[in-house]
Design a protein around this motif. Structure first.
Motif, PDB file in Angstrom:
ATOM      1  N   SER A   1       0.092   9.365   0.005  1.00  0.00           N
ATOM      2  CA  SER A   1      -0.656  10.574   0.357  1.00  0.00           C
ATOM      3  C   SER A   1       0.223  11.522   1.159  1.00  0.00           C
ATOM      4  CB  SER A   1      -1.890  10.208   1.191  1.00  0.00           C
ATOM      5  OG  SER A   1      -1.490   9.722   2.466  1.00  0.00           O
ATOM      6  N   PRO A   2      -0.124  12.817   1.186  1.00  0.00           N
ATOM      7  CA  PRO A   2       0.589  13.738   2.075  1.00  0.00           C
ATOM      8  C   PRO A   2       0.556  13.281   3.532  1.00  0.00           C
ATOM      9  CG  PRO A   2      -0.656  14.987   0.465  1.00  0.00           C
ATOM     10  CD  PRO A   2      -1.040  13.542   0.281  1.00  0.00           C
ATOM     11  N   LEU A   3      -0.561  12.678   3.966  1.00  0.00           N
ATOM     12  CA  LEU A   3      -0.644  12.170   5.334  1.00  0.00           C
ATOM     13  C   LEU A   3       0.392  11.078   5.563  1.00  0.00           C
ATOM     14  CD1 LEU A   3      -2.232  12.139   8.050  1.00  0.00           C
ATOM     15  CD2 LEU A   3      -3.666  10.352   7.048  1.00  0.00           C
ATOM     16  N   GLU A   4       0.520  10.192   4.590  1.00  0.00           N
ATOM     17  CA  GLU A   4       1.460   9.076   4.683  1.00  0.00           C
ATOM     18  C   GLU A   4       2.908   9.586   4.682  1.00  0.00           C
ATOM     19  OE1 GLU A   4       1.078   4.668   2.791  1.00  0.00           O
ATOM     20  OE2 GLU A   4       1.101   6.323   1.391  1.00  0.00           O
TER      21      GLU A   4
ATOM     22  N   ASN B   1      -7.523  15.707  -0.757  1.00  0.00           N
ATOM     23  CA  ASN B   1      -6.180  15.628  -1.327  1.00  0.00           C
ATOM     24  C   ASN B   1      -5.116  15.324  -0.280  1.00  0.00           C
ATOM     25  OD1 ASN B   1      -7.068  16.289  -3.959  1.00  0.00           O
ATOM     26  ND2 ASN B   1      -7.069  18.461  -3.440  1.00  0.00           N
ATOM     27  N   ALA B   2      -5.434  15.503   0.986  1.00  0.00           N
ATOM     28  CA  ALA B   2      -4.461  15.225   2.042  1.00  0.00           C
ATOM     29  C   ALA B   2      -4.350  13.745   2.342  1.00  0.00           C
ATOM     30  CB  ALA B   2      -4.832  15.986   3.316  1.00  0.00           C
ATOM     31  N   THR B   3      -5.402  12.995   2.063  1.00  0.00           N
ATOM     32  CA  THR B   3      -5.405  11.571   2.393  1.00  0.00           C
ATOM     33  C   THR B   3      -5.435  10.665   1.163  1.00  0.00           C
ATOM     34  OG1 THR B   3      -7.830  11.590   2.599  1.00  0.00           O
ATOM     35  CG2 THR B   3      -6.546  11.984   4.606  1.00  0.00           C
ATOM     36  N   ARG B   4      -5.613  11.218  -0.016  1.00  0.00           N
ATOM     37  CA  ARG B   4      -5.624  10.396  -1.227  1.00  0.00           C
ATOM     38  C   ARG B   4      -4.216   9.849  -1.468  1.00  0.00           C
ATOM     39  NH1 ARG B   4      -7.219  14.266  -6.041  1.00  0.00           N
ATOM     40  NH2 ARG B   4      -7.306  12.244  -7.095  1.00  0.00           N
ATOM     41  N   HIS B   5      -4.127   8.646  -2.007  1.00  0.00           N
ATOM     42  CA  HIS B   5      -2.810   8.057  -2.238  1.00  0.00           C
ATOM     43  C   HIS B   5      -2.721   7.432  -3.627  1.00  0.00           C
ATOM     44  CE1 HIS B   5      -4.917   4.340  -1.105  1.00  0.00           C
ATOM     45  NE2 HIS B   5      -5.301   4.982  -0.023  1.00  0.00           N
ATOM     46  N   ASP B   6      -3.257   8.183  -4.612  1.00  0.00           N
ATOM     47  CA  ASP B   6      -3.227   7.684  -5.985  1.00  0.00           C
ATOM     48  C   ASP B   6      -2.215   8.415  -6.857  1.00  0.00           C
ATOM     49  OD1 ASP B   6      -4.808   9.942  -5.631  1.00  0.00           O
ATOM     50  OD2 ASP B   6      -6.218   9.439  -7.219  1.00  0.00           O
ATOM     51  N   TYR B   7      -1.414   9.299  -6.262  1.00  0.00           N
ATOM     52  CA  TYR B   7      -0.379   9.997  -7.022  1.00  0.00           C
ATOM     53  C   TYR B   7       1.003   9.608  -6.509  1.00  0.00           C
ATOM     54  CZ  TYR B   7      -3.672  13.048  -9.467  1.00  0.00           C
ATOM     55  OH  TYR B   7      -4.666  13.515 -10.280  1.00  0.00           O
ATOM     56  N   GLN B   8       1.976   9.650  -7.410  1.00  0.00           N
ATOM     57  CA  GLN B   8       3.338   9.253  -7.061  1.00  0.00           C
ATOM     58  C   GLN B   8       4.002  10.286  -6.153  1.00  0.00           C
ATOM     59  OE1 GLN B   8       5.537   8.661 -10.679  1.00  0.00           O
ATOM     60  NE2 GLN B   8       4.183   7.044 -11.446  1.00  0.00           N
ATOM     61  N   PRO B   9       4.701   9.818  -5.106  1.00  0.00           N
ATOM     62  CA  PRO B   9       5.461  10.742  -4.258  1.00  0.00           C
ATOM     63  C   PRO B   9       6.784  11.159  -4.876  1.00  0.00           C
ATOM     64  CG  PRO B   9       5.731   8.524  -3.440  1.00  0.00           C
ATOM     65  CD  PRO B   9       4.744   8.443  -4.579  1.00  0.00           C
ATOM     66  N   ALA B  10       7.138  10.519  -5.976  1.00  0.00           N
ATOM     67  CA  ALA B  10       8.344  10.867  -6.747  1.00  0.00           C
ATOM     68  C   ALA B  10       9.583  10.858  -5.857  1.00  0.00           C
ATOM     69  CB  ALA B  10       8.136  12.204  -7.449  1.00  0.00           C
ATOM     70  N   SER B  11      10.405  11.910  -5.979  1.00  0.00           N
ATOM     71  CA  SER B  11      11.710  11.902  -5.308  1.00  0.00           C
ATOM     72  C   SER B  11      11.632  12.080  -3.797  1.00  0.00           C
ATOM     73  CB  SER B  11      12.608  12.981  -5.903  1.00  0.00           C
ATOM     74  OG  SER B  11      12.949  12.656  -7.231  1.00  0.00           O
ATOM     75  N   THR B  12      10.458  12.357  -3.255  1.00  0.00           N
ATOM     76  CA  THR B  12      10.351  12.389  -1.791  1.00  0.00           C
ATOM     77  C   THR B  12      10.539  10.989  -1.207  1.00  0.00           C
ATOM     78  OG1 THR B  12       7.932  12.175  -1.885  1.00  0.00           O
ATOM     79  CG2 THR B  12       8.846  14.407  -1.760  1.00  0.00           C
ATOM     80  N   PHE B  13      10.596   9.969  -2.083  1.00  0.00           N
ATOM     81  CA  PHE B  13      10.863   8.602  -1.623  1.00  0.00           C
ATOM     82  C   PHE B  13      12.359   8.339  -1.457  1.00  0.00           C
ATOM     83  CE2 PHE B  13      11.334   3.960  -2.366  1.00  0.00           C
ATOM     84  CZ  PHE B  13      10.510   3.490  -1.351  1.00  0.00           C
TER      85      PHE B  13
ATOM     86  N   TRP C   1     -16.984   5.521  -5.451  1.00  0.00           N
ATOM     87  CA  TRP C   1     -16.039   5.758  -6.547  1.00  0.00           C
ATOM     88  C   TRP C   1     -15.333   7.101  -6.420  1.00  0.00           C
ATOM     89  CZ3 TRP C   1     -14.940   1.707  -9.425  1.00  0.00           C
ATOM     90  CH2 TRP C   1     -14.152   1.877 -10.562  1.00  0.00           C
ATOM     91  N   ALA C   2     -15.979   8.072  -5.808  1.00  0.00           N
ATOM     92  CA  ALA C   2     -15.400   9.413  -5.719  1.00  0.00           C
ATOM     93  C   ALA C   2     -14.209   9.475  -4.770  1.00  0.00           C
ATOM     94  CB  ALA C   2     -16.464  10.415  -5.269  1.00  0.00           C
ATOM     95  N   ILE C   3     -14.178   8.601  -3.782  1.00  0.00           N
ATOM     96  CA  ILE C   3     -13.107   8.668  -2.780  1.00  0.00           C
ATOM     97  C   ILE C   3     -12.366   7.348  -2.631  1.00  0.00           C
ATOM     98  CG2 ILE C   3     -14.199  10.508  -1.437  1.00  0.00           C
ATOM     99  CD1 ILE C   3     -15.258   8.392   0.474  1.00  0.00           C
ATOM    100  N   ALA C   4     -12.736   6.354  -3.401  1.00  0.00           N
ATOM    101  CA  ALA C   4     -12.128   5.028  -3.264  1.00  0.00           C
ATOM    102  C   ALA C   4     -10.686   5.030  -3.747  1.00  0.00           C
ATOM    103  CB  ALA C   4     -12.934   3.994  -4.042  1.00  0.00           C
ATOM    104  N   SER C   5      -9.853   4.245  -3.079  1.00  0.00           N
ATOM    105  CA  SER C   5      -8.493   4.010  -3.543  1.00  0.00           C
ATOM    106  C   SER C   5      -8.546   3.084  -4.754  1.00  0.00           C
ATOM    107  CB  SER C   5      -7.663   3.369  -2.435  1.00  0.00           C
ATOM    108  OG  SER C   5      -8.194   2.085  -2.106  1.00  0.00           O
ATOM    109  N   ASP C   6      -7.405   2.859  -5.363  1.00  0.00           N
ATOM    110  CA  ASP C   6      -7.366   1.922  -6.489  1.00  0.00           C
ATOM    111  C   ASP C   6      -7.852   0.545  -6.060  1.00  0.00           C
ATOM    112  OD1 ASP C   6      -6.407   3.852  -8.172  1.00  0.00           O
ATOM    113  OD2 ASP C   6      -4.303   3.293  -7.961  1.00  0.00           O
ATOM    114  N   THR C   7      -7.434   0.137  -4.863  1.00  0.00           N
ATOM    115  CA  THR C   7      -7.893  -1.157  -4.331  1.00  0.00           C
ATOM    116  C   THR C   7      -9.391  -1.140  -4.102  1.00  0.00           C
ATOM    117  OG1 THR C   7      -5.758  -1.552  -3.267  1.00  0.00           O
ATOM    118  CG2 THR C   7      -7.649  -2.808  -2.446  1.00  0.00           C
ATOM    119  N   GLY C   8      -9.895  -0.036  -3.527  1.00  0.00           N
ATOM    120  CA  GLY C   8     -11.326   0.085  -3.276  1.00  0.00           C
ATOM    121  C   GLY C   8     -12.141   0.012  -4.563  1.00  0.00           C
TER     122      GLY C   8
END
Length: 764
Positions: free
Chosen positions: A522-525, A399-411, A242-249
């Motif tokens: 994520s920042p990695l993505e 925080n570099a690999t988490r992907h649960d926050y919006q990238p906002a205008s960087t999209f 639960w500590a590192i799982a994605s929403d899907t996980g």
């Protein structure tokens, strides 16, 4: 008359003919095809029974030959060695966290959660699943490497007596040992061995270590719902943690937890009424292992996750759980692509520009600021540096690999890339280019060929613009323009382009709201997406591992640089446009005006999500791509919260943390210190801020949609940036008067406030 006389008579033309030789009629066998004569049912049946007898004899021989070996789980555990790209030591792991407990110390209903999860017939089967084993053998022979279903006994044998190798010989040994073990030992003995040797994630082997790691209690004190979660973990420990799982996980973990409890009800081990009252037991935050403090733990975990996925992809492990066990077993020498010098420079940049200014004792919000960053070489795809958080001991999630926050205008650059790559046009048929005019009115209804789609996004600070070029809309991050552009291009095409560039779009809907970057990333993505743009449209998949060596196996890592996914001209045009964001837009004060820039050409994009829960800057030079994100996460509940007011920022924008503030400052401090010599983009384009405009802006809307509103705000008092020698000016004195120079911003928030705080520049 003899035969000779008859022959002579025929030759003389006589009328007496000799009787013809009698021939026997063809037999039934002669009439059948050759293949049916060879493969008769008797022969086939005989061959089948013969093969069965040989198989039985071989199995009897194998059964007599193979004995139950001594357990080797402890003896085979070795250290893993992790190195920087230059070969210097990063970390050494391998301490075994296991404490066996007697089965009597585990509550009966907790014991049954494992049976319900893995093998409902455990208490009355023979220790093997012949159908599942046969399927696993067949898949192994075919090279698929996928394990069929197996019993708890078989899994215990694999964990404790054998290994995770996907080979025919290992599977046959597993079958024989399981049969023998089931005859020689009690079911309680086998179940105890299974729950005491299985890997649960967080470095925990066995139920006692797992109970402590996830719930800070002994196994004897576990509840049935907690036991069900631990049993569910065995399928994919890291994915379900639960500590590192994605929403899907997390969804999969809850589904598996429900599956376990529902099976217990079916087996009459749990009352249906009690089952309905049980709530999912979220585990506590993890404690980290010694030697993993600072950034080390983040780097090691990221490398392990990559290696585990490759083991599954290559068929060397059946599941991620098996792959984790193989990695945890040790014996690996893993060399990362991380550059030791750049890693230190990134860490220092985050400290200088952000973490040294946070004071949770003074401001509660400061405890909620979570920075993450990834730096990639766009030419090779190597991850050169990664910042996962202030300390692995203090914040387990990377925080570099988490992907649960919006990238906002960087999209937004993805939308423009989709338009340019597909040759898209506006709804009145005009090509979408850097000079195309759009209506920049805030909260303007997006239309699809005259039909309103029910989406009217506000611009930053609700600023309305009149007719505005795509270039200036990117510079100022105008939401209304890119929302309309997404519909013009086609949202499915936009999402397809996002996937081609490297975004995980699984489960994402192709709806206009995605134009605001409302998905998770994520920042990695994001570093990978921008690296693909930087690499002229050739796909770049950031790679953290350089090599992984083991005495018993080899692993191949694919080339991080792949095929052309969008045209070079489209990618280069986006890059050209993004130089305007730095020189004339939302990143100007933090990046373009940085004294360390020294004429370096830069492209990038800021982003600030809804309610200021995340802030981004992803930017690049020809040799380095770095994505920096700040995430608002409640220090206690881990819920997403706003960043407003962090570091005591209370001026322009109500204390909002924008992408052009701290993220861009971190980026500039790191990049300009790590870039080496000054470089210039080699662009194949005639569009954008980095090149001379070649066309007059053209209005995108049909006459009925032509914007009637003019900008409502005053021009800022700040001076436009001066161009460096390495850059081509975006305007010349001969430019047509229909286009407002991109170097001089023409809008400010509607209140007429002049942005003076470099930590909170206007825009997204």
């Amino acid at each position: 008359m003899g035969r000779a006389d008859e022959r002579r008579a025929r030759q003389r033309g006589g009328h007496r003919a000799a009787p013809g030789r009698r021939r026997s009629a063809p037999t039934a066998d002669a009439k059948r095809p050759l293949i049916r004569r060879i493969f008769t049912w008797k022969k086939v049946l005989g061959t089948f029974f013969g093969a069965c007898l040989l198989g039985i004899a071989a199995f009897i021989g194998l059964y007599m030959y193979v004995d139950i070996p001594a357990g080797n789980a402890d003896a085979q555990l070795q250290s893993n060695i992790y190195k920087y790209s230059d070969g210097t030591m990063l970390a050494r792991t391998g301490t075994l966290n296991r404490e066996s407990v007697d089965l009597t110390e585990v509550p009966k209903d907790v014991q049954r959660t494992f049976v319900a999860a893995e093998n409902k017939t455990f208490y009355h089967d023979s220790g093997v699943d012949l159908r599942g084993t046969a399927r696993g053998l067949l898949n192994t022979v075919r090279g698929r490497g996928t394990q069929g279903g197996s019993t708890i006994t078989q899994q215990y044998v694999k964990n404790y007596y054998l290994d995770q190798n996907q080979t025919v010989s290992r599977k046959l040994k597993e079958l024989v040992i399981s049969l023998k073990l089931d005859r020689q030992k009690s079911k309680d003995y086998i179940l105890a061995g299974y729950i005491n040797t299985s890997y649960y994630g967080r470095g925990a082997y066995g139920i006692q270590a797992a109970a402590q790691a996830y719930y800070r209690k002994d196994a004897k004190d576990l509840t049935v719902e907690q036991g069900a979660y631990l049993a569910a973990l065995l399928q994919a420990p890291n994915q379900y943690d639960w500590a590192i799982a994605s929403d899907t996980g997390k969804k999969l973990a809850v589904a598996r937890w429900n599956y376990v409890l529902d099976n217990m009800v079916k087996q009459h081990w749990l009352d249906a009424g009690k089952r309905q009252s049980l709530q999912f037991p979220k585990p506590k935050a993890p404690k980290t292992a010694p030697g993993m403090k600072g950034q080390t733990g983040y780097l090691v975990d990221a490398a392990n996750a990559t290696l585990e996925k490759r083991l599954v992809a290559e068929g060397q492990a059946a599941t991620l759980g098996d792959a984790e066990a193989l990695v945890r077993k040790g014996g690996w020498t893993i060399t990362l692509n991380v550059d030791r010098t750049k890693q230190k420079e990134l860490e220092q940049a985050v400290k200088d520009q952000l973490t040294s200014k946070l004071n949770a004792k003074k401001r509660r919000v400061d405890a909620n600021v979570q920075p993450g960053a990834v730096s990639v070489d766009p030419r090779t795809g190597k991850v050169l540096a990664m910042y996962g958080g202030e300390d692995y001991f203090k914040h387990y999630t990377n925080n570099a690999t988490r992907h649960d926050y919006q990238p906002a205008s960087t999209f937004k650059p993805v939308i423009l890339a989709a338009a340019l790559n597909s040759g898209a046009t506006t709804q009145n048929g005009k090509p979408i280019t850097a000079n195309t005019l759009y209506d920049g009115t805030s909260r303007r209804q997006v239309v699809d060929h005259g039909t309103k789609v029910g989406f009217a996004p506000p611009n930053e600070d609700d600023v309305s613009y009149g007719p505005i070029t795509v270039q200036k809309a990117m510079n100022q991050s105008v939401n209304s323009v890119f929302a309309q552009m997404g519909v013009d291009v086609g949202m499915q095409k936009v999402m397809d382009t996002a996937k081609q560039l490297g975004m995980d779009t699984e489960g994402m809907q192709a709806v206009p709201a995605q134009t605001l970057g409302s998905m998770g990333a994520s920042p990695l993505e994001m570093a990978g997406i921008y690296a693909t743009l930087d690499n002229h449209g050739k796909k770049v998949t950031p790679a953290i591992i350089k090599s992984a060596e083991h005495k018993d196996r080899s692993v191949h890592f694919p080339n991080p640089v792949g095929d052309q996914v969008i045209s070079r001209q489209a990618a280069d045009t986006v890059t050209s446009v993004l130089t305007g964001v730095v020189d004339d837009g939302t990143a100007h004060q933090s990046v373009a005006a940085n004294p360390q820039r020294d004429g370096q050409q830069v492209a990038g994009k800021t982003g600030t999500s809804d309610n200021n829960k995340s802030a981004w800057f992803t930017g690049y030079t020809p040799r380095l791509v770095t994505s920096v994100g700040l995430f608002g996460e409640d220090a206690k509940t881990h819920a997403q919260v706003p960043l407003k007011g962090a570091t005591g920022l209370i001026t322009t924008g109500g204390g909002r943390i924008n992408g052009g503030g701290y993220p861009a400052q971190i980026w500039a401090t790191y990049t300009f210190g790590a870039m080496g010599s000054v470089s210039k983009f080699d662009l194949d384009t005639t569009q954008g801020a980095a090149v001379q405009p070649s066309e007059t802006p053209s209005l995108s809307q049909s006459p009925s949609d032509t914007p009637s509103q003019t900008p409502t705000s005053k021009a800022p008092t700040s001076q436009p940036p001066s161009r460096t020698p390495t850059q081509t000016p975006t305007q010349t004195p001969t430019q047509t008067p229909t286009q407002t120079p991109t170097q001089t911003p023409t809008q400010t928030p509607t209140g007429g406030i002049t942005p003076q705080n470099p930590l909170d520049p206007r825009g997204q």
